[in-house]
Design a protein around this motif. Structure first.
Motif, PDB file in Angstrom:
ATOM      1  N   VAL A 180     -11.796  11.106   7.255  1.00  3.46           N
ATOM      2  CA  VAL A 180     -12.857  12.008   7.363  1.00  3.46           C
ATOM      3  C   VAL A 180     -12.376  13.468   7.272  1.00  3.46           C
ATOM      4  O   VAL A 180     -13.254  14.306   6.678  1.00  3.46           O
ATOM      5  N   HIS A 181     -11.046  13.792   7.514  1.00  8.58           N
ATOM      6  CA  HIS A 181     -10.694  15.105   7.494  1.00  8.58           C
ATOM      7  C   HIS A 181     -10.623  15.627   6.287  1.00  8.58           C
ATOM      8  O   HIS A 181     -10.691  16.919   6.117  1.00  8.58           O
ATOM      9  N   SER A 182     -10.605  15.044   5.106  1.00  9.64           N
ATOM     10  CA  SER A 182     -10.218  15.568   3.868  1.00  9.64           C
ATOM     11  C   SER A 182     -11.640  16.463   3.494  1.00  9.64           C
ATOM     12  O   SER A 182     -11.651  17.296   2.606  1.00  9.64           O
ATOM     13  N   PHE A 184     -13.047  18.448   5.408  1.00 10.72           N
ATOM     14  CA  PHE A 184     -12.720  19.922   5.820  1.00 10.72           C
ATOM     15  C   PHE A 184     -11.528  20.423   5.491  1.00 10.72           C
ATOM     16  O   PHE A 184     -11.433  21.365   4.791  1.00 10.72           O
ATOM     17  N   LEU A 185     -10.381  19.588   6.139  1.00 10.43           N
ATOM     18  CA  LEU A 185      -9.197  20.189   5.737  1.00 10.43           C
ATOM     19  C   LEU A 185      -8.679  20.594   4.368  1.00 10.43           C
ATOM     20  O   LEU A 185      -8.074  21.370   4.232  1.00 10.43           O
ATOM     21  N   HIS A 186      -8.921  19.517   3.467  1.00 10.00           N
ATOM     22  CA  HIS A 186      -8.744  19.674   2.199  1.00 10.00           C
ATOM     23  C   HIS A 186      -9.666  20.318   1.094  1.00 10.00           C
ATOM     24  O   HIS A 186      -9.503  20.415  -0.202  1.00 10.00           O
ATOM     25  N   ARG A 187     -10.721  20.935   1.828  1.00  5.46           N
ATOM     26  CA  ARG A 187     -11.886  21.601   0.987  1.00  5.46           C
ATOM     27  C   ARG A 187     -11.539  22.730   0.258  1.00  5.46           C
ATOM     28  O   ARG A 187     -10.559  23.769   0.715  1.00  5.46           O
ATOM     29  N   GLN A 347      -0.994  20.865   4.146  1.00  5.75           N
ATOM     30  CA  GLN A 347      -2.183  21.132   4.625  1.00  5.75           C
ATOM     31  C   GLN A 347      -2.067  19.975   5.965  1.00  5.75           C
ATOM     32  O   GLN A 347      -2.286  20.265   7.089  1.00  5.75           O
ATOM     33  N   ASP A 348      -1.999  18.763   5.561  1.00  2.90           N
ATOM     34  CA  ASP A 348      -1.588  17.728   6.628  1.00  2.90           C
ATOM     35  C   ASP A 348      -0.697  17.968   7.594  1.00  2.90           C
ATOM     36  O   ASP A 348      -0.919  17.686   8.765  1.00  2.90           O
ATOM     37  N   ARG A 349       0.532  18.245   7.118  1.00  2.00           N
ATOM     38  CA  ARG A 349       1.747  18.486   7.758  1.00  2.00           C
ATOM     39  C   ARG A 349       1.443  19.619   8.937  1.00  2.00           C
ATOM     40  O   ARG A 349       1.825  19.344  10.099  1.00  2.00           O
TER      41      ARG A 349
HETATM   42 FE   FE2 Z   1      -4.849  14.685   4.606  1.00  2.00          FE
END
Ligand code: FE2
Ligand code: FES
Length: 437
Positions: A180-182, A184-187, A347-349
């Motif tokens: 689900v984070h993609s 937001f985090l990767h937008r 971004q994930d890290r």
């Molecule tokens: Fe990710």
């Protein structure tokens, strides 16, 4: 939310710990083949599951992984000489082969048989798919080699690398299975390299997450209703015990029909170096006849490119790291992307490592989209208990080899389990036993 005991149990991977014993029942990716480029090349350091080791490629090209400490007086074999089918300690000259036998002990009288009584810990290795694999478990329970599809395609169809993440393994794994984070985090803001596919995903409603337990772990799907009753965009994943994720991906767009669609599968393995460090393996492969481009093989733009993002001379550490705030750029954050950080995996890290070395999971508030994460924790704790009780954990069978992750637009009235069953499992000639979710 976990109890402090559960959180600690999940974090500890050293010898004799329940989760450590669980991991020791599986083959693990340990080194990239190129780290030991040729016979008799210099030995390298290796640390996994809290154990320090030395790896070398002997004269016959076979890889040995030995305890780092010489059994004589504990000097590091990293300083050893790799010569004629053995690694020789530079302190007093004892020499060991890849099986851990002491094959020469020049410091003792020639008539002594002391060397026949000395052994060093040596772990079993295998090499395929540009990776050197390691098994650190009991000798009587060596499982079949994990010849997953990505390891079996031609090298031209595969990219594989690894990067060290200075946090516990579960944090990395949970970041990977949290689909689900993609959103937001990767937008990315419109007009800045956002693909038509991402644009369509963004416009669709939020994803729901459905998880289907299987006998190797679970299969799960992120489901997004497409605009104008256009069906559901279903992105399928597999979690394979104990630390693999397979993720459907594609180049081009099935959503807009734009570009040549090249279906690919990406994945990770989160391999514990010790309680507080994780080696994240990244692989991508094409399972059709179409090879990957060099850029795709190098995982361009992902935040995982060797030398650009990863420093192999510094233990495969990330060049963007907590010490430089991952090169956070607030102007970029205002205008171009959600985080102000370049590279999806960087971004994930950043967020995974920001939770602290070992996340305090007693303080969380988990919602409905955290289902897969909750299931993973349960599954790992349960598998550790099975091993403690003398049983075999899940995910050891050869049926995991050819699982595929698939993404597709499906009519809204069909169930993804049924619709994608063939493509998920057919190549593997396998039909998993579903247990009720
Ligand atoms: Fe990710
Ligand atoms: S410490 Fe290695 S030979 Fe003496």
């Amino acid at each position: 939310m976990l109890t402090p005991e559960e959180n600690e149990r999940l974090a500890n991977v050293g010898p004799g710990t329940p989760i450590g014993n669980l991991f020791r029942r599986y083959w693990m990716p340990a080194m990239l083949s190129w780290e030991l480029p040729e016979a008799d090349c210099p030995p390298i350091r290796l640390r996994l599951l809290g154990e320090d080791m030395v790896a070398f490629r002997d004269t016959d090209g076979n890889v040995g992984v030995l305890d780092k400490y010489c059994p004589h007086r504990r000097a590091s074999l990293f300083f050893g000489r790799n010569e004629e089918c053995g690694l020789r300690c530079v302190y007093h000259g004892w020499k060991f082969d890849i099986e851990g036998n002491c094959v020469d002990m020049p410091s003792e009288p020639a008539e002594s048989n002391f060397k026949d009584k000395v052994k060093i810990i040596a772990y079993q290795t295998a090499e395929f798919g540009e990776v050197i694999w390691l098994y650190m478990g009991p000798k009587e329970s060596v499982p079949p080699l994990p010849k997953m599809e990505w390891t079996q395609v031609p090298d031209t169809h595969r990219g594989v690398n690894k990067i060290l993440q200075p946090c516990g393994w579960l944090q990395g794994l949970e970041g990977g299975i949290d689909t689900v984070h993609s959103t937001f985090l990767h937008r990315r803001m419109a007009g800045f390299g956002i693909s038509a596919r991402d644009e369509a995903i963004k416009k669709s409603a939020a994803a729901t997450l459905e998880v289907q337990p299987t006998d190797f772990g679970y299969t799960y799907a992120g489901i997004r209703p497409m605009p104008d009753d256009g069906g559901n965009f279903v992105r399928g994943y597999h979690f394979i015990m104990p630390f693999y994720q397979l993720r459907a991906a594609q180049l081009g767009s099935v959503i807009t029909g734009r570009g040549d669609v090249k279906p690919i599968i990406s994945g990770h393995a989160w391999v514990p170096v010790d309680d507080e460090n994780t080696m994240v393996w990244n692989f991508t492969y094409s399972f059709t006849d179409v090879p990957l481009t060099e850029g795709e093989r190098q995982q361009e733009g992902s935040g995982n490119e060797m030398h650009k993002d990863i420093d192999p001379a510094n233990g495969f550490r990330s060049i963007a790291n907590a010490g430089n705030d991952y090169f956070l750029d607030r102007e970029m954050q205002r205008t171009k992307n959600f985080t102000g950080i370049n590279g999806i995996n960087t971004q994930d890290r950043a967020v995974q490592e920001s939770m602290g070395t070992i996340c305090d999971r007693t303080q969380e508030h988990l919602g409905t989209t955290d289902r897969a994460i909750i299931m993973t924790r349960k599954m790992m704790l349960e598998a550790a208990r099975i091993v403690e009780d003398g049983g075999d954990p899940p995910g050891l069978g050869t049926n995991i080899y050819d699982l595929r992750a698939i993404e597709k637009i499906l009519p809204s009235d069909v169930d993804w389990r049924t619709a994608l069953h063939k493509e998920f499992y057919q190549k593997a000639n396998y039909s998993p036993e579903y247990t009720p979710a």
